[in-house]
Design an enzyme around this catalytic site. Sequence first.
Site, PDB file in Angstrom:
ATOM      1  N   ASN A  58      -1.498   7.362   0.595  1.00 53.07           N
ATOM      2  CA  ASN A  58      -1.735   6.528   1.529  1.00 53.07           C
ATOM      3  C   ASN A  58      -0.465   5.251   1.614  1.00 53.07           C
ATOM      4  O   ASN A  58      -0.133   4.927   2.612  1.00 53.07           O
ATOM      5  CB  ASN A  58      -2.721   5.550   1.408  1.00 53.07           C
ATOM      6  CG  ASN A  58      -4.008   6.532   1.947  1.00 53.07           C
ATOM      7  OD1 ASN A  58      -3.976   7.427   2.874  1.00 53.07           O
ATOM      8  ND2 ASN A  58      -5.210   6.393   1.392  1.00 53.07           N
ATOM      9  N   ASP A 103       2.825   7.491  -7.820  1.00 53.56           N
ATOM     10  CA  ASP A 103       2.092   8.450  -8.652  1.00 53.56           C
ATOM     11  C   ASP A 103       1.952   9.656  -7.534  1.00 53.56           C
ATOM     12  O   ASP A 103       1.932   9.617  -6.428  1.00 53.56           O
ATOM     13  CB  ASP A 103       0.700   7.709  -8.738  1.00 53.56           C
ATOM     14  CG  ASP A 103      -0.136   7.409  -7.634  1.00 53.56           C
ATOM     15  OD1 ASP A 103      -1.095   7.881  -7.248  1.00 53.56           O
ATOM     16  OD2 ASP A 103       0.392   6.348  -6.876  1.00 53.56           O
ATOM     17  N   TYR A 125      -1.257  -4.325  -1.188  1.00 53.25           N
ATOM     18  CA  TYR A 125      -2.102  -3.205  -1.470  1.00 53.25           C
ATOM     19  C   TYR A 125      -1.493  -1.973  -0.964  1.00 53.25           C
ATOM     20  O   TYR A 125      -0.777  -1.771  -0.007  1.00 53.25           O
ATOM     21  CB  TYR A 125      -3.450  -3.454  -0.983  1.00 53.25           C
ATOM     22  CG  TYR A 125      -4.278  -4.666  -1.714  1.00 53.25           C
ATOM     23  CD1 TYR A 125      -5.031  -4.092  -3.037  1.00 53.25           C
ATOM     24  CD2 TYR A 125      -4.460  -5.700  -1.410  1.00 53.25           C
ATOM     25  CE1 TYR A 125      -5.420  -5.218  -3.766  1.00 53.25           C
ATOM     26  CE2 TYR A 125      -4.939  -6.729  -2.193  1.00 53.25           C
ATOM     27  CZ  TYR A 125      -5.645  -6.325  -3.280  1.00 53.25           C
ATOM     28  OH  TYR A 125      -6.007  -7.456  -4.173  1.00 53.25           O
ATOM     29  N   TYR A 156      -6.184  -3.932 -11.265  1.00 54.06           N
ATOM     30  CA  TYR A 156      -5.630  -2.478 -11.026  1.00 54.06           C
ATOM     31  C   TYR A 156      -4.299  -2.190 -11.980  1.00 54.06           C
ATOM     32  O   TYR A 156      -3.701  -1.170 -12.075  1.00 54.06           O
ATOM     33  CB  TYR A 156      -4.784  -2.469  -9.778  1.00 54.06           C
ATOM     34  CG  TYR A 156      -5.986  -2.379  -8.565  1.00 54.06           C
ATOM     35  CD1 TYR A 156      -6.710  -1.662  -8.472  1.00 54.06           C
ATOM     36  CD2 TYR A 156      -6.154  -3.726  -7.909  1.00 54.06           C
ATOM     37  CE1 TYR A 156      -7.802  -1.681  -7.400  1.00 54.06           C
ATOM     38  CE2 TYR A 156      -6.990  -3.799  -6.869  1.00 54.06           C
ATOM     39  CZ  TYR A 156      -7.909  -2.729  -6.521  1.00 54.06           C
ATOM     40  OH  TYR A 156      -9.086  -2.850  -5.793  1.00 54.06           O
ATOM     41  N   ASN A 179      -2.257   1.029   0.833  1.00 58.76           N
ATOM     42  CA  ASN A 179      -2.113   1.517   2.240  1.00 58.76           C
ATOM     43  C   ASN A 179      -1.464   0.664   3.190  1.00 58.76           C
ATOM     44  O   ASN A 179      -1.065   1.131   4.181  1.00 58.76           O
ATOM     45  CB  ASN A 179      -3.733   1.292   2.713  1.00 58.76           C
ATOM     46  CG  ASN A 179      -4.723   2.195   1.870  1.00 58.76           C
ATOM     47  OD1 ASN A 179      -4.240   2.810   0.884  1.00 58.76           O
ATOM     48  ND2 ASN A 179      -5.849   2.245   2.132  1.00 58.76           N
ATOM     49  N   HIS A 200      -2.639   4.630 -10.163  1.00 60.91           N
ATOM     50  CA  HIS A 200      -1.992   4.351  -8.795  1.00 60.91           C
ATOM     51  C   HIS A 200      -0.908   3.330  -8.857  1.00 60.91           C
ATOM     52  O   HIS A 200      -0.481   3.312  -8.024  1.00 60.91           O
ATOM     53  CB  HIS A 200      -3.216   3.828  -7.752  1.00 60.91           C
ATOM     54  CG  HIS A 200      -3.241   4.306  -6.494  1.00 60.91           C
ATOM     55  ND1 HIS A 200      -2.578   5.345  -6.202  1.00 60.91           N
ATOM     56  CD2 HIS A 200      -3.598   4.027  -5.263  1.00 60.91           C
ATOM     57  CE1 HIS A 200      -2.620   5.823  -4.598  1.00 60.91           C
ATOM     58  NE2 HIS A 200      -3.346   4.949  -4.301  1.00 60.91           N
TER      59      HIS A 200
END
Length: 195
Positions: free
Chosen positions: A113, A92, A64, A14, A66, A19
Site C-alpha cells: 500500500n 518491506d 501512515y 509500530y 497508506n 512494516h
Amino acid sequence: MYIIAGLGNPGSKYAHTRHNAGFESIERLADKYRIDISTKKFQALCGSGVIEGQKVLLLKPQTYMNLSGESLRAACDFYKIDPEEELIVLYDDISLEPGQLRIRKKGSAGGHNGIKSIIQHLGTQVFKRVKIGVGEKPAGYDLADYVLGHFSKDEWEEMAGAFERAAVAAARLVAEDAEHVMNEFNTRKVKENNS
C-alpha cells in the site's frame, strides 16, 4: 540531489514491526552519515546531508503507510527532483525471505500500500527501490496482523544485518550505476555453514 525515503508507520506502537523495515534502514543510513532526521517537514521526519559526495534528503513519512505518496510528492515538488532518477525508496517485502534484499529501478506496487500510494501521487512506477525481505505470512494469518507484528528475537538479529545492508545499498545507488548495485545485492541470501 537525491531523496531517500524509508517507509513505515509512526509511533512507538509500530516500532520494530515488519512494516517498518524502511524506517529501520533509514535510521542506519542516518547514523552512518551523521544526518539528523528530526526536522518535521513534508508530513515527514527528515534531514539533509551528504552521502558519497551527493546532497541527500533522508525522509521518514509520518502519514501512515497508506498515504506515503503524499509526503514524497511534497518533497519531490519542493526540491524539483525527478523521481525517476533521484528518488530511492526502502520498504518491506513479504515475497522475499527474511533478510533478503532486492533492488529494482521500476515496477508495480505488488500489493504494497505504501508503494501504491507513491505510484499514485508521483504518476510513475519508475523509481529506484530497495526491497527488504520480511518473509511470507504464515497460513491462516491476517496480512495486516503479520506485517504489523514484531520480529522474534532470532528474526531481529537476522534483520538487523539486512537493515545495514539496505542502508549500504541505498548509499551505493546514490553514487553508482543501478545495474551494478543490482548485480551485487540481488543474489539469493546464502546461509552460512554451507560447504
